[in-house]
Design a protein around this motif. Structure first.
Motif, PDB file in Angstrom:
ATOM      1  N   THR A 130       0.833  -1.214   0.000  1.00 40.77           N
ATOM      2  CA  THR A 130       0.000   0.000   0.000  1.00 40.77           C
ATOM      3  C   THR A 130       0.864   1.259   0.000  1.00 40.77           C
TER       4      THR A 130
ATOM      5  N   CYS B  89       1.152   2.540  -3.336  1.00 37.86           N
ATOM      6  CA  CYS B  89      -0.060   2.477  -4.166  1.00 37.86           C
ATOM      7  C   CYS B  89      -0.396   3.841  -4.776  1.00 37.86           C
ATOM      8  N   ARG B  90      -0.726   3.807  -6.081  1.00 37.63           N
ATOM      9  CA  ARG B  90      -1.128   5.040  -6.773  1.00 37.63           C
ATOM     10  C   ARG B  90      -2.415   4.797  -7.569  1.00 37.63           C
ATOM     11  N   ARG B  91      -3.266   3.923  -7.026  1.00 39.65           N
ATOM     12  CA  ARG B  91      -4.523   3.637  -7.733  1.00 39.65           C
ATOM     13  C   ARG B  91      -5.397   4.880  -7.841  1.00 39.65           C
ATOM     14  N   CYS B  92      -5.302   5.752  -6.863  1.00 37.94           N
ATOM     15  CA  CYS B  92      -6.040   7.025  -6.914  1.00 37.94           C
ATOM     16  C   CYS B  92      -4.983   8.124  -7.069  1.00 37.94           C
TER      17      CYS B  92
ATOM     18  N   LEU C  73      -5.209  11.249  -4.888  1.00 36.68           N
ATOM     19  CA  LEU C  73      -4.934  11.067  -3.462  1.00 36.68           C
ATOM     20  C   LEU C  73      -3.449  10.796  -3.231  1.00 36.68           C
TER      21      LEU C  73
ATOM     22  N   ARG D  64      -1.368  13.070  -0.526  1.00 34.43           N
ATOM     23  CA  ARG D  64      -1.024  12.495   0.781  1.00 34.43           C
ATOM     24  C   ARG D  64       0.423  12.800   1.175  1.00 34.43           C
TER      25      ARG D  64
ATOM     26  N   LEU E 219     -10.270   4.007   3.582  1.00 39.94           N
ATOM     27  CA  LEU E 219      -9.344   4.693   2.679  1.00 39.94           C
ATOM     28  C   LEU E 219      -7.992   4.831   3.381  1.00 39.94           C
ATOM     29  N   LYS E 220      -6.931   4.520   2.680  1.00 38.79           N
ATOM     30  CA  LYS E 220      -5.604   4.586   3.305  1.00 38.79           C
ATOM     31  C   LYS E 220      -4.913   5.928   3.060  1.00 38.79           C
ATOM     32  N   CYS E 221      -5.503   6.757   2.210  1.00 35.49           N
ATOM     33  CA  CYS E 221      -4.900   8.070   1.934  1.00 35.49           C
ATOM     34  C   CYS E 221      -5.882   9.169   2.324  1.00 35.49           C
TER      35      CYS E 221
ATOM     36  N   THR F  34     -12.355   1.712  -4.338  1.00 36.36           N
ATOM     37  CA  THR F  34     -11.022   1.452  -4.897  1.00 36.36           C
ATOM     38  C   THR F  34     -10.069   0.925  -3.832  1.00 36.36           C
ATOM     39  N   CYS F  35     -10.202   1.471  -2.621  1.00 36.97           N
ATOM     40  CA  CYS F  35      -9.234   1.106  -1.558  1.00 36.97           C
ATOM     41  C   CYS F  35      -9.701  -0.068  -0.705  1.00 36.97           C
TER      42      CYS F  35
ATOM     43  N   TYR G 125      -7.826  -3.436   0.212  1.00 38.68           N
ATOM     44  CA  TYR G 125      -6.740  -3.479   1.202  1.00 38.68           C
ATOM     45  C   TYR G 125      -7.293  -3.803   2.588  1.00 38.68           C
TER      46      TYR G 125
HETATM   47  S1  SF4 Z   1      -6.621   5.538  -1.285  1.00 40.73           S
HETATM   48 FE1  SF4 Z   1      -6.037   3.374  -1.306  1.00 40.73          FE
HETATM   49  S2  SF4 Z   1      -6.276   2.719  -3.409  1.00 40.73           S
HETATM   50 FE2  SF4 Z   1      -6.216   4.954  -3.423  1.00 40.73          FE
HETATM   51  S3  SF4 Z   1      -4.023   5.487  -3.724  1.00 40.73           S
HETATM   52 FE3  SF4 Z   1      -4.397   5.431  -1.518  1.00 40.73          FE
HETATM   53  S4  SF4 Z   1      -3.831   3.347  -0.905  1.00 40.73           S
HETATM   54 FE4  SF4 Z   1      -4.126   3.318  -3.131  1.00 40.73          FE
END
Ligand code: SF4
Length: 291
Positions: free
Chosen positions: A97, A100-103, A106, A110, A170-172, A193-194, A197
Motif C-alpha cells: 500500500t 499504491c497510486r490507484r487514486c 490522493l 497524501r 481509505l488509506k490516503c 477502490t481502496c 486493502y
Molecule cells: S486511497 Fe487506497 S487505493 Fe487509493 S491510492 Fe491510496 S492506498 Fe491506493
C-alpha cells in the motif's frame, strides 16, 4: 469475588489467559495487589504456562477490572499458532500500500499512506472512513482528537489500544483544494477502490468482531445508507465477520450529549459480551443518567 483461594486462583488464571489471548503482554498491578497475588500464587508457582509479565504501576481507576466482574471466567479461545505469519503478511501488505497510486489525486495529495495499527491477532477491529490531517502527518489512524476519544473508549472496555486493530477504509487522506482547512468525506468510488486493502487486512487478522465507526465507514463496507441511528446496536455481516456500526468518535466530540455517549457505550457493551470480556457493574453503568 470468590472467597475460596482455589476458586479465586482459577478465576484469576482464566482472566489472565483471556487477556493474553487479546494480545496483552503485561498487566499493571498496584503494589498491594502484587503482594496479595504473590501469596496467593506462591504454592502453585509454574501453574501458568505462559505468564504475562507484571509491571508495577498504578492503573487508572476507570481501567481497573473489578474482581467481581471476573467471578465467572470468560471462555478462552485457543492460542493462535500463526502470530508471526500474520505480522509478516500484514507488513508485506503495508509495503504494497505504501507505493499504491490507484487514486492518482490522493497519491499526489497524501504525505504518506496510513495503513493501520494494532495487534495482528486482534479479536476486535475498529475501522473508520479515512485519515484526517493529523493521521496523514503521523502515519497512524485515529491519532487526532477523535482518535484520543477512541483510545479512551477502548480503555473503558478494559483493553488497551495495542490489544485491538485500528484502520480506515481509505488509506490516503482525501484531497482538498489548496488552503482549505479540515477534512473531506471520502467518495464512495474512492472507498471502493481502496476497500480491497481493508478486506485483505481483515482476512489476515481474522477479528471476531468489526466495529464500523460512523455512517461513511458503514456505507463503504456495506453500501448501506440508512445512517447509524437506524442500524447501531445491530450486528450485521462483513465477509462472514459480525459487523457492529456505531457513531464515529468525532460525532461525539461535536455533539457532547450524554444519551449519545450511552448509546455508543451500549454498543461497546454488546461487543464485550460477544467477546466474553469481563464486565463490571461499574462498567455497565457508564453514562447512565442519575434519576
Ligand atoms: S486511497 Fe487506497 S487505493 Fe487509493 S491510492 Fe491510496 S492506498 Fe491506493
Amino acid at each position: 469475588m470468590p472467597k475460596d483461594p482455589e476458586r479465586l486462583r482459577a478465576t484469576l488464571l482464566a482472566y489472565v489467559e483471556a487477556l493474553r489471548c487479546t494480545g496483552r503482554q503485561s498487566v499493571r498491578l498496584r503494589s498491594g495487589w502484587r503482594r496479595g497475588l504473590s501469596s496467593l500464587f506462591l504454592p502453585i508457582q509454574g501453574a501458568v504456562s505462559r505468564p504475562l509479565s507484571v509491571v508495577q504501576a498504578p492503573l487508572p481507576k476507570e481501567n481497573q477490572p473489578s474482581l467481581e466482574s471476573i467471578a465467572t471466567p470468560p471462555s478462552v479461545p485457543p492460542e493462535p499458532t500463526d502470530r508471526p505469519e500474520r505480522a509478516r503478511r500484514l507488513e508485506a501488505l503495508r509495503q504494497t500500500t505504501a507505493g499504491c497510486r490507484r487514486c492518482p489525486h490522493l497519491a499526489a495529495f497524501r504525505s504518506q499512506v496510513v495503513f493501520g495499527v494494532g495487534n495482528p491477532h486482534a479479536r476486535l477491529l475498529f475501522t473508520g472512513e479515512a485519515p484526517g490531517a493529523e493521521e496523514d502527518r503521523q502515519g497512524e489512524p485515529f491519532v487526532g482528537p477523535a482518535g484520543k476519544l477512541l483510545t479512551r473508549m477502548i480503555q473503558a472496555m478494559g483493553l488497551q489500544r495495542e490489544d485491538v486493530y485500528i484502520a480506515n477504509i481509505l488509506k490516503c487522506r482525501p484531497d482538498l483544494p489548496p488552503g482549505t482547512p479540515g477534512n473531506r468525506k471520502p467518495a464512495p468510488e474512492e472507498m471502493d477502490t481502496c476497500l480491497p486493502y481493508l478486506r485483505e487486512q481483515i482476512s489476515i487478522i481474522r477479528p471476531e468482531i468489526i466495529v464500523a465507526l460512523g455512517a461513511t465507514a458503514l456505507e463503504g463496507l456495506t453500501g448501506l445508507r440508512k445512517g447509524i441511528s437506524a442500524l447501531r446496536g445491530t450486528f450485521l455481516d462483513f465477509q462472514g465477520t459480525p459487523l457492529l456500526p456505531t457513531f464515529h468518535p468525532s460525532y461525539l466530540l461535536h455533539k457532547p450529549d450524554l444519551r449519545l455517549k450511552r448509546q455508543v457505550w451500549e454498543d461497546l457493551l454488546l461487543v464485550m459480551e460477544r467477546l466474553n470480556l469481563p464486565i463490571s457493574e461499574r462498567q455497565r453503568g457508564f453514562f447512565l443518567t442519575k434519576s
